[in-house]
Scaffold this motif. Structure first.
Motif, short mmCIF file in Angstrom:
data_model
loop_
_atom_site.label_atom_id
_atom_site.label_comp_id
_atom_site.label_asym_id
_atom_site.label_seq_id
_atom_site.Cartn_x
_atom_site.Cartn_y
_atom_site.Cartn_z
N LEU A 123 0.82 -1.22 0.00
CA LEU A 123 0.00 0.00 0.00
C LEU A 123 0.86 1.27 0.00
N TYR A 126 -0.36 5.07 -0.64
CA TYR A 126 -1.74 5.24 -0.17
C TYR A 126 -1.84 6.09 1.10
N ARG A 129 -4.74 8.57 1.44
CA ARG A 129 -6.10 8.13 1.11
C ARG A 129 -6.98 8.10 2.36
N LEU A 134 -11.12 3.25 0.14
CA LEU A 134 -10.43 1.97 -0.02
C LEU A 134 -11.42 0.83 -0.21
N GLU A 138 -8.16 -3.56 0.67
CA GLU A 138 -7.22 -2.50 1.04
C GLU A 138 -7.38 -2.09 2.50
N GLN A 139 -8.62 -2.05 2.97
CA GLN A 139 -8.85 -1.75 4.38
C GLN A 139 -8.24 -2.81 5.28
#
Length: 351
Positions: A123, A126, A129, A134, A138-139
């Motif tokens: 990541l 990121y 972000r 997300l 991704e979380q």
């Protein structure tokens, strides 16, 4: 990186016993899975290890250190919750850096660690972000990075894949396994998904109704289940209650007419377990031991495999076959077939 030792752990909620007399030795550097149905006690044990739940009896050790009554923030443990528990008003960077700020790391050290662990979970870039921008996967990676950035001695994962779609779950479990191997961190993974447990774990503890039923490698648990619950819960199986024991040695009846030769002593055994993939299916008889004529009642196409439900006299047997390119290897509903059950595939169980 430390081992985790649990001795005689018991936890009750009112008059209900959630877990009782749990004894486990989780080796350092391993990925150890707690597996079982909902309500079996696996998350209770995980929360006890993390310090979020006080136990009624027993001890928990991290290495040689007794952490039974140590507060959560002093246990040196990282945890990823089922819902990730990310702060929605913070950026990715702020979420990952949160634990380091609480521990009063310098800004320079925080920047280095956040960069390192975001790169580990793929990541990097990121940082700014928002969590709402997300995907689920991704979380989950942010939650992993946040748990690892403080460099804990053990990592606890409480069903972290249950909110992901099927394809992403497969990808993420592979990613978690590779990350665990790379870091060598002792990891305890909680799941009710047998496939996750079998594909990810060094060892598995199977739980049922607050008790640890069996501990072993995925191969040991699958191939040699301790009882009928484990056999039925781990993978697919044909589970038959033994009707009677034959006068012939190592022979049982699974109904009045169906006799099975086995390689195990049937004394004091109550069930026979046979994995569907171990059973042969063919169009013609070869006259071998444990061969039975039956009729195909149902065919279930699953892509790479095909499941056949075969009626043999008064019993139904599930047979799994690899989906080959040869049409001769495929069978159809109402077709008469012969199934063969190898003697060494029959597991005789006490309960």
């Amino acid at each position: 990186m430390e081992d985790v030792i649990i001795k005689k752990l018991t936890k009750k909620f009112g008059g209900n016993t959630a877990v009782e007399d749990i004894n486990l030795n989780i080796e350092k550097g391993s990925l150890f899975t707690f597996l079982g149905p909902s309500g079996c006690g696996k998350t209770t044990i995980l929360r006890a290890i993390s310090g979020f739940l006080k136990v009624d009896e027993g001890k928990i050790f991290l290495g040689e250190r007794d952490i039974t009554n140590v507060s959560p923030e002093k246990r040196d443990i990282g945890m990823v919750f089922q819902n990730y528990a990310l702060f929605p008003h913070m950026t990715v960077y702020e979420n990952v850096a949160y634990g380091l700020k609480i521990k009063r790391f310098s800004k320079q050290d925080i920047d280095k660690r956040v960069e390192k662990y975001l790169e580990l979970v793929s990541l990097n870039g990121y940082e700014d972000r928002k969590i709402s921008e997300l995907s689920g996967g991704e979380q989950q990676r942010v939650a992993l990075a946040r748990s690892l950035v403080t460099e804990p001695k053990i990592l606890l994962l409480d069903e972290p894949l249950c909110n992901l779609d099927a394809k992403l779950r497969i990808k993420m479990r592979n990613d978690i396994k590779l990350l665990q191997q790379k870091l060598g961190i002792t990891t305890i993974f909680v799941t009710h998904d047998q496939e996750e447990a079998l594909t990810m774990s060094h060892k598995i503890a199977v739980f049922n109704r607050g008790s640890c039923v069996q501990v072993g490698t995925p191969s040991e648990i699958y191939s040699n289940p301790k009882n009928s619950f484990v056999a039925n819960f781990i993978g697919e199986t044909n589970l038959f209650k033994i009707d009677s024991v034959s006068d012939a040695p190592r022979c049982i009846y699974i109904d009045e007419e169906t006799k099975l030769d086995t390689e195990q002593d049937p004394s004091n055994k109550l069930f026979a377990s046979i994995r569907p993939e171990h059973i042969g299916i063919k169009a013609r008889s070869s006259g071998r031991v444990n061969e039975f004529k039956g009729i195909i009642e149902r065919v279930q196409f699953n892509g790479n495999i095909i499941n056949y439900l075969v009626k043999v006299k008064n019993i139904e047997v599930t047979v799994t076959s690899v989906n080959s390119l040869e049409e001769n290897d495929k069978f159809f509903p109402l077709q008469e077939v012969y199934i063969e059950i190898p003697k060494n595939s029959v597991r005789l169980l006490k309960e």
